[in-house]
Write a protein that holds these residues in place. Structure first.
Motif, PDB file in Angstrom:
ATOM      1  N   ALA A  74       0.827  -1.209   0.000  1.00  0.00           N
ATOM      2  CA  ALA A  74       0.000   0.000   0.000  1.00  0.00           C
ATOM      3  C   ALA A  74       0.862   1.261   0.000  1.00  0.00           C
ATOM      4  O   ALA A  74       0.575   2.234  -0.707  1.00  0.00           O
ATOM      5  N   GLU A  75       1.937   1.250   0.783  1.00  0.00           N
ATOM      6  CA  GLU A  75       2.821   2.411   0.829  1.00  0.00           C
ATOM      7  C   GLU A  75       3.554   2.591  -0.507  1.00  0.00           C
ATOM      8  O   GLU A  75       3.748   3.717  -0.972  1.00  0.00           O
ATOM      9  N   MET A  76       3.953   1.492  -1.129  1.00  0.00           N
ATOM     10  CA  MET A  76       4.627   1.592  -2.416  1.00  0.00           C
ATOM     11  C   MET A  76       3.673   2.097  -3.491  1.00  0.00           C
ATOM     12  O   MET A  76       4.060   2.871  -4.371  1.00  0.00           O
ATOM     13  N   ALA A  77       2.393   1.684  -3.458  1.00  0.00           N
ATOM     14  CA  ALA A  77       1.419   2.177  -4.433  1.00  0.00           C
ATOM     15  C   ALA A  77       1.223   3.680  -4.283  1.00  0.00           C
ATOM     16  O   ALA A  77       1.122   4.414  -5.276  1.00  0.00           O
ATOM     17  N   MET A  83       4.813   9.872  -7.560  1.00  0.00           N
ATOM     18  CA  MET A  83       5.828  10.059  -8.591  1.00  0.00           C
ATOM     19  C   MET A  83       5.184  10.379  -9.939  1.00  0.00           C
ATOM     20  O   MET A  83       5.667  11.238 -10.684  1.00  0.00           O
ATOM     21  N   MET A  84       4.086   9.703 -10.275  1.00  0.00           N
ATOM     22  CA  MET A  84       3.410   9.970 -11.536  1.00  0.00           C
ATOM     23  C   MET A  84       2.862  11.392 -11.576  1.00  0.00           C
ATOM     24  O   MET A  84       2.905  12.058 -12.612  1.00  0.00           O
ATOM     25  N   GLY A  89       3.317  16.604 -15.014  1.00  0.00           N
ATOM     26  CA  GLY A  89       2.815  17.967 -15.010  1.00  0.00           C
ATOM     27  C   GLY A  89       3.239  18.717 -16.264  1.00  0.00           C
ATOM     28  O   GLY A  89       3.685  18.143 -17.256  1.00  0.00           O
ATOM     29  N   SER A  90       3.102  20.028 -16.234  1.00  0.00           N
ATOM     30  CA  SER A  90       3.475  20.889 -17.355  1.00  0.00           C
ATOM     31  C   SER A  90       4.823  21.549 -17.081  1.00  0.00           C
ATOM     32  O   SER A  90       5.148  21.887 -15.935  1.00  0.00           O
ATOM     33  N   PHE A  91       5.590  21.727 -18.130  1.00  0.00           N
ATOM     34  CA  PHE A  91       6.919  22.316 -18.034  1.00  0.00           C
ATOM     35  C   PHE A  91       7.046  23.397 -19.107  1.00  0.00           C
ATOM     36  O   PHE A  91       6.203  23.513 -20.005  1.00  0.00           O
TER      37      PHE A  91
END
Length: 295
Positions: A74-77, A83-84, A89-91
């Motif tokens: 659960a913590e890894m999910a 991270m995703m 996002g936008s750059f």
């Protein structure tokens, strides 16, 4: 006689004491028979019981998330979802591929080629601008394009282009493709259709040859084409002009790299005739000094 017989008896007794085999019969060595020499084959293993065949549980399928074996899934999910979000996002970036002063033909000129983009890995808004001049602006344009990645190396682009010079302002529909060709060639190919139906094309190629990690030699070529004569813009049909350049830059940092080089610009066909009629040379070779930068 009795003395001689006693001596002979003593000699025989001593000989028997020195010979360990004296008085003994040596038994013959037995010869093994063929049956004794046969090696017995191992007994075949007993087959497994019929009830155990095909009933063993299948191994667990492999997964991409190997860390889940050592940390709570659960913590890894939650960490992967975070991270995703951070990487989707936008750059934005602004880059000056060319920002230079040009020296030749007894005058000093300038030239720029820049672009800015905003968006993500797939969809972006791209603004491009390029132009040149000396005492006054000889040519200048700006493009606003929607760019979409079609694979890791290529982007399709479409939008509008507006020219400020030469001649009266003119607006075009713009479309093209840009990306990285095999052997690391940067390629831009574009087509333009004006509001009056005029059709133009452009092809730009460049290549970064690293001499060291910081010293880079860049050959660059740009070709402009026209499907028709455009007297107001001093453009003739066919190959309008070709610009060939060779620039050597030194990356003080990846974001700031001054350079020096040579640039040859040659007009052809009717475009060269327009230049001569305006009192200009159709070809020019210039020494350039500039900087490539981005932020």
């Amino acid at each position: 006689m009795r003395v001689l017989a006693a001596l002979l008896l003593c000699a025989a007794t001593a000989a028997q004491a020195q010979d360990p085999h004296a008085g003994h019969t040596v038994a013959p060595t037995p010869v093994p028979s063929e049956m004794d020499m046969e090696v017995s084959a191992p007994e075949p293993a007993a087959p497994p019981p019929a009830s155990a065949v095909g009933n063993a549980p299948a191994p667990a399928p492999p997964t991409d998330h190997w860390a889940d074996r050592d940390f709570p899934p659960a913590e890894m999910a939650a960490a992967r979802a975070n991270m995703m979000r951070e990487h989707s996002g936008s750059f934005a970036q602004i880059i000056f591929n060319l920002a230079e002063a040009q020296f030749g033909d007894g005058q000093t000129g300038y030239r720029w080629d820049a672009q800015a983009w905003f968006g993500g890995d797939i969809n972006r808004l791209v603004i491009k601008s390029e132009g040149e001049g000396a005492a006054t602006l000889d040519s200048g344009e700006v493009q606003a394009l929607y760019s979409r990645a079609i694979d890791p190396y290529w982007n399709l682009q479409a939008g509008v282009r507006h020219d400020f010079e030469p001649g009266p302002p003119l607006t075009y529909a713009a479309f093209g493709i840009e990306g990285l060709a095999p052997y690391w060639f940067d390629v831009e190919a574009s087509g333009f259709v004006s509001t009056g139906g005029d059709v133009l094309g452009r092809l730009m190629l460049s290549y970064d040859q690293r001499i060291t990690q910081k010293l880079i030699l860049q050959p660059r070529a740009e070709f402009n084409l026209s499907a028709q004569d455009m007297p107001a813009q001093r453009v003739g049909a066919g190959l309008v002009n070709a610009e060939l350049g060779l620039r050597l830059r030194y990356e003080i940092s990846r974001k700031f790299a001054p350079y020096i080089g040579l640039s040859f610009d040659g007009k052809t066909g009717t475009t060269a005739s327009y230049a001569r009629a305006d009192g200009e040379a159709p070809t020019a070779t210039r020494f350039v000094v500039g900087v490539r930068s981005w932020f």
